[in-house]
Design a protein around this motif. Structure first.
Motif, PDB file in Angstrom:
ATOM      1  N   ASN A   4      -7.463  -9.891   8.100  1.00 59.12           N
ATOM      2  CA  ASN A   4      -7.295  -9.072   6.898  1.00 59.12           C
ATOM      3  C   ASN A   4      -5.875  -9.191   6.362  1.00 59.12           C
ATOM      4  OD1 ASN A   4      -9.939  -8.185   7.254  1.00 59.12           O
ATOM      5  ND2 ASN A   4      -9.317  -6.334   8.359  1.00 59.12           N
ATOM      6  N   LEU A   5      -5.727  -8.990   5.069  1.00 57.18           N
ATOM      7  CA  LEU A   5      -4.416  -9.031   4.411  1.00 57.18           C
ATOM      8  C   LEU A   5      -3.957  -7.608   4.131  1.00 57.18           C
ATOM      9  CD1 LEU A   5      -2.140 -10.696   3.097  1.00 57.18           C
ATOM     10  CD2 LEU A   5      -3.487 -10.708   0.984  1.00 57.18           C
ATOM     11  N   GLY A   6      -2.877  -7.188   4.800  1.00 63.69           N
ATOM     12  CA  GLY A   6      -2.371  -5.832   4.657  1.00 63.69           C
ATOM     13  C   GLY A   6      -1.714  -5.586   3.313  1.00 63.69           C
ATOM     14  N   PRO A   7      -1.334  -4.340   3.028  1.00 66.56           N
ATOM     15  CA  PRO A   7      -0.725  -4.006   1.739  1.00 66.56           C
ATOM     16  C   PRO A   7       0.644  -4.650   1.575  1.00 66.56           C
ATOM     17  CG  PRO A   7      -0.556  -2.157   3.248  1.00 66.56           C
ATOM     18  CD  PRO A   7      -1.436  -3.164   3.924  1.00 66.56           C
ATOM     19  N   LEU A   8       1.004  -4.911   0.342  1.00 68.68           N
ATOM     20  CA  LEU A   8       2.320  -5.458   0.019  1.00 68.68           C
ATOM     21  C   LEU A   8       3.374  -4.374   0.229  1.00 68.68           C
ATOM     22  CD1 LEU A   8       4.098  -7.703  -1.210  1.00 68.68           C
ATOM     23  CD2 LEU A   8       3.517  -6.778  -3.467  1.00 68.68           C
ATOM     24  N   LEU A   9       4.331  -4.624   1.111  1.00 72.63           N
ATOM     25  CA  LEU A   9       5.331  -3.618   1.446  1.00 72.63           C
ATOM     26  C   LEU A   9       6.580  -3.708   0.574  1.00 72.63           C
ATOM     27  CD1 LEU A   9       5.123  -3.742   5.354  1.00 72.63           C
ATOM     28  CD2 LEU A   9       3.835  -2.312   3.760  1.00 72.63           C
ATOM     29  N   ARG A  14       5.466  -7.654 -11.637  1.00 64.70           N
ATOM     30  CA  ARG A  14       4.002  -7.594 -11.793  1.00 64.70           C
ATOM     31  C   ARG A  14       3.350  -8.969 -11.738  1.00 64.70           C
ATOM     32  NH1 ARG A  14       0.447  -3.896 -15.428  1.00 64.70           N
ATOM     33  NH2 ARG A  14      -1.499  -5.054 -15.483  1.00 64.70           N
ATOM     34  N   GLN A  15       3.906  -9.944 -12.447  1.00 62.64           N
ATOM     35  CA  GLN A  15       3.284 -11.262 -12.478  1.00 62.64           C
ATOM     36  C   GLN A  15       3.250 -11.904 -11.110  1.00 62.64           C
ATOM     37  OE1 GLN A  15       1.763 -12.627 -15.341  1.00 62.64           O
ATOM     38  NE2 GLN A  15       0.894 -13.872 -13.693  1.00 62.64           N
ATOM     39  N   GLN A  16       4.301 -11.696 -10.335  1.00 59.67           N
ATOM     40  CA  GLN A  16       4.336 -12.245  -8.976  1.00 59.67           C
ATOM     41  C   GLN A  16       3.255 -11.606  -8.108  1.00 59.67           C
ATOM     42  OE1 GLN A  16       8.183 -12.038  -7.087  1.00 59.67           O
ATOM     43  NE2 GLN A  16       7.432 -12.834  -5.140  1.00 59.67           N
ATOM     44  N   VAL A  17       3.038 -10.309  -8.279  1.00 61.28           N
ATOM     45  CA  VAL A  17       1.987  -9.626  -7.530  1.00 61.28           C
ATOM     46  C   VAL A  17       0.612 -10.197  -7.893  1.00 61.28           C
ATOM     47  CG1 VAL A  17       0.835  -7.409  -7.127  1.00 61.28           C
ATOM     48  CG2 VAL A  17       3.329  -7.506  -7.294  1.00 61.28           C
ATOM     49  N   GLU A  18       0.365 -10.337  -9.175  1.00 59.88           N
ATOM     50  CA  GLU A  18      -0.933 -10.834  -9.617  1.00 59.88           C
ATOM     51  C   GLU A  18      -1.174 -12.269  -9.152  1.00 59.88           C
ATOM     52  OE1 GLU A  18      -0.773 -10.213 -13.809  1.00 59.88           O
ATOM     53  OE2 GLU A  18      -1.300  -8.075 -13.677  1.00 59.88           O
ATOM     54  N   GLU A 165      -8.319  -2.732  14.198  1.00 61.89           N
ATOM     55  CA  GLU A 165      -7.548  -3.751  13.466  1.00 61.89           C
ATOM     56  C   GLU A 165      -6.097  -3.726  13.946  1.00 61.89           C
ATOM     57  OE1 GLU A 165      -5.954  -4.347   8.902  1.00 61.89           O
ATOM     58  OE2 GLU A 165      -8.063  -3.790   9.191  1.00 61.89           O
ATOM     59  N   VAL A 166      -5.629  -4.845  14.454  1.00 57.33           N
ATOM     60  CA  VAL A 166      -4.291  -4.941  15.044  1.00 57.33           C
ATOM     61  C   VAL A 166      -3.334  -5.624  14.072  1.00 57.33           C
ATOM     62  CG1 VAL A 166      -2.948  -6.053  16.879  1.00 57.33           C
ATOM     63  CG2 VAL A 166      -5.111  -4.933  17.422  1.00 57.33           C
ATOM     64  N   PHE A 167      -2.138  -5.027  13.898  1.00 57.87           N
ATOM     65  CA  PHE A 167      -1.086  -5.645  13.098  1.00 57.87           C
ATOM     66  C   PHE A 167      -0.638  -6.909  13.827  1.00 57.87           C
ATOM     67  CE2 PHE A 167       3.042  -6.503  11.398  1.00 57.87           C
ATOM     68  CZ  PHE A 167       3.130  -5.890  10.154  1.00 57.87           C
ATOM     69  N   GLY A 168      -0.827  -8.083  13.189  1.00 53.36           N
ATOM     70  CA  GLY A 168      -0.588  -9.344  13.884  1.00 53.36           C
ATOM     71  C   GLY A 168       0.535 -10.204  13.366  1.00 53.36           C
ATOM     72  N   TYR A 169       0.959  -9.973  12.112  1.00 47.97           N
ATOM     73  CA  TYR A 169       2.003 -10.839  11.566  1.00 47.97           C
ATOM     74  C   TYR A 169       2.759 -10.110  10.456  1.00 47.97           C
ATOM     75  CZ  TYR A 169       4.401 -14.725   9.326  1.00 47.97           C
ATOM     76  OH  TYR A 169       5.372 -15.539   8.798  1.00 47.97           O
ATOM     77  N   GLY A 170       4.080 -10.189  10.506  1.00 47.65           N
ATOM     78  CA  GLY A 170       4.922  -9.608   9.456  1.00 47.65           C
ATOM     79  C   GLY A 170       6.049  -8.781  10.043  1.00 47.65           C
ATOM     80  N   HIS A 171       6.964  -8.348   9.201  1.00 46.23           N
ATOM     81  CA  HIS A 171       8.026  -7.441   9.635  1.00 46.23           C
ATOM     82  C   HIS A 171       7.386  -6.089   9.952  1.00 46.23           C
ATOM     83  CE1 HIS A 171      11.532  -9.955   8.829  1.00 46.23           C
ATOM     84  NE2 HIS A 171      10.897 -10.381   7.756  1.00 46.23           N
ATOM     85  N   LEU A 172       7.607  -5.595  11.156  1.00 51.67           N
ATOM     86  CA  LEU A 172       6.968  -4.357  11.589  1.00 51.67           C
ATOM     87  C   LEU A 172       7.505  -3.160  10.809  1.00 51.67           C
ATOM     88  CD1 LEU A 172       7.179  -4.921  15.438  1.00 51.67           C
ATOM     89  CD2 LEU A 172       5.100  -5.010  14.054  1.00 51.67           C
ATOM     90  N   PRO A 173       6.646  -2.367  10.180  1.00 50.35           N
ATOM     91  CA  PRO A 173       7.099  -1.112   9.559  1.00 50.35           C
ATOM     92  C   PRO A 173       7.376  -0.086  10.651  1.00 50.35           C
ATOM     93  CG  PRO A 173       4.727  -1.359   9.294  1.00 50.35           C
ATOM     94  CD  PRO A 173       5.211  -2.609   9.967  1.00 50.35           C
ATOM     95  N   SER A 247       0.521  -9.059   7.354  1.00 49.84           N
ATOM     96  CA  SER A 247       1.230  -8.235   6.375  1.00 49.84           C
ATOM     97  C   SER A 247       1.584  -9.068   5.155  1.00 49.84           C
ATOM     98  CB  SER A 247       2.509  -7.666   7.001  1.00 49.84           C
ATOM     99  OG  SER A 247       3.185  -6.827   6.091  1.00 49.84           O
ATOM    100  N   ALA A 248       1.325  -8.517   3.976  1.00 48.25           N
ATOM    101  CA  ALA A 248       1.624  -9.222   2.720  1.00 48.25           C
ATOM    102  C   ALA A 248       3.106  -9.066   2.406  1.00 48.25           C
ATOM    103  CB  ALA A 248       0.768  -8.650   1.585  1.00 48.25           C
ATOM    104  N   HIS A 249       3.920  -9.990   2.900  1.00 45.32           N
ATOM    105  CA  HIS A 249       5.356  -9.842   2.672  1.00 45.32           C
ATOM    106  C   HIS A 249       6.004 -11.054   2.021  1.00 45.32           C
ATOM    107  CE1 HIS A 249       6.976 -12.453   5.878  1.00 45.32           C
ATOM    108  NE2 HIS A 249       5.934 -12.076   6.587  1.00 45.32           N
ATOM    109  N   SER A 250       5.273 -12.157   1.860  1.00 46.20           N
ATOM    110  CA  SER A 250       5.813 -13.338   1.196  1.00 46.20           C
ATOM    111  C   SER A 250       4.658 -14.296   0.955  1.00 46.20           C
ATOM    112  CB  SER A 250       6.885 -14.011   2.064  1.00 46.20           C
ATOM    113  OG  SER A 250       6.297 -14.563   3.221  1.00 46.20           O
TER     114      SER A 250
END
Length: 299
Positions: A4-9, A14-18, A165-173, A247-250
């Motif tokens: 799964n793709l987590g929320p963008l932190l 806007r255009q980059q998000v889309e 669902e386990v957090f598997g990749y990204g900078h940990l919040p 995690s959606a971070h890049s």
């Protein structure tokens, strides 16, 4: 096991998000989490825009969940969560107990986000009674701890009532604060931040005096300095973990969706030391085990 793709932190134009979510449609992720979870001042996309994007992604075949703010500090922020709950079709990811209650009052199923700090079976049962369908554990929990909860839930006859669902990749919040660290680093008060965090699309790294990354500052959110990466631990999740979160971070995280969803490397991925996986392996969070863990799960 699904990816799964987590929320963008982070705060992006806007255009980059889309563009990012358009590219995500071509990945094998099953579920996409949408919405602002960090700071309510980040309004490149307003609530209505997130809902429109959610409808478009759902129409393209993705399962969509609407993520809520983690730190609620004003009535207006609670109203945003109410609006997300009132749409009545898509699940929300509740990152605050207020969101849990609002979803429950409206009969809306929800995902229990990692910020809810659920550590035991009793709390899981309470959330199930409120309408929880998926549990995303706190990021600091180890494989051993989660296995014990999995076993306890199975013995209680409730394990098949929710997805794990386990957090598997990204900078940990790691933490949230009433203060904005990014604004303070720019000598700006929080109320006059001028949304300076948009200048740091991957956060602002804070190093120790010896030059070791220790934290990644993202507005009011503090993250791990190293990127968490459980790619070499996925094989040990088979059969009891239902999904892993990227995690959606890049933009590069989309490539990691492909890797997590693909076949495992027999000898593990040869990764650099910029990653960490300590928490999963009952080690200090900043530690990195370069090969799959050999630790036996306690029965």
């Amino acid at each position: 096991m699904h990816v799964n793709l987590g929320p963008l932190l982070f705060f992006w134009p806007r255009q980059q998000v889309e563009d990012f979510y358009q590219a995500a449609l071509d990945t094998p992720c099953r579920r996409i989490y949408l919405g602002e979870t960090v700071c309510p001042k980040r309004r490149e996309l307003k609530t209505g825009d997130w809902l429109e994007l959610a409808q478009a992604l759902a129409a393209a075949g993705k399962e969509v969940v609407l993520s809520t703010l983690t730190l609620i500090q004003a009535p207006a922020e609670l109203q945003i969560i109410q609006k997300l709950c009132e749409q009545g079709e898509l699940q929300i990811e509740a990152n605050d107990l207020g969101a849990v209650q609002l979803a429950h009052e409206r009969g809306l199923p929800f995902v229990a986000g990692p910020a809810l700090n659920v550590y035991n079976l009793d709390t899981l049962q309470l959330l199930l009674d409120k309408g929880m369908t998926t549990w995303v554990p706190p990021v600091e929990l180890s494989r051993d701890w989660l296995w014990r909860i999995h076993q306890a839930a199975d013995a209680a006859g409730i394990r098949d009532h929710f997805q794990l669902e386990v957090f598997g990749y990204g900078h940990l919040p790691l933490a949230w604060s009433a203060r904005c660290f990014t604004a303070r680093a720019e000598n700006r008060p929080k109320d006059e931040c001028e949304l300076v965090c948009i200048q740091y699309p991957a956060g602002r790294l804070a190093n120790t005096q010896e030059g070791q990354p220790v934290f990644n500052l993202n507005g009011i959110q503090t993250q791990s300095g190293y990127c968490y990466n459980l790619i070499n631990d996925v094989a040990g999740m088979q059969g009891w973990v239902d999904a892993v979160r990227i995690s959606a971070h890049s933009p590069e995280c989309l490539a990691w969706i492909e890797r997590f969803a693909g076949p495992a490397e027999p000898d593990g991925w040869p990764l650099e030391s910029r990653y960490c996986n300590g928490y999963w392996n009952q080690l200090p969070g900043m530690e990195w085990l370069p090969s799959p863990a050999t630790m036996e799960i306690s029965e």
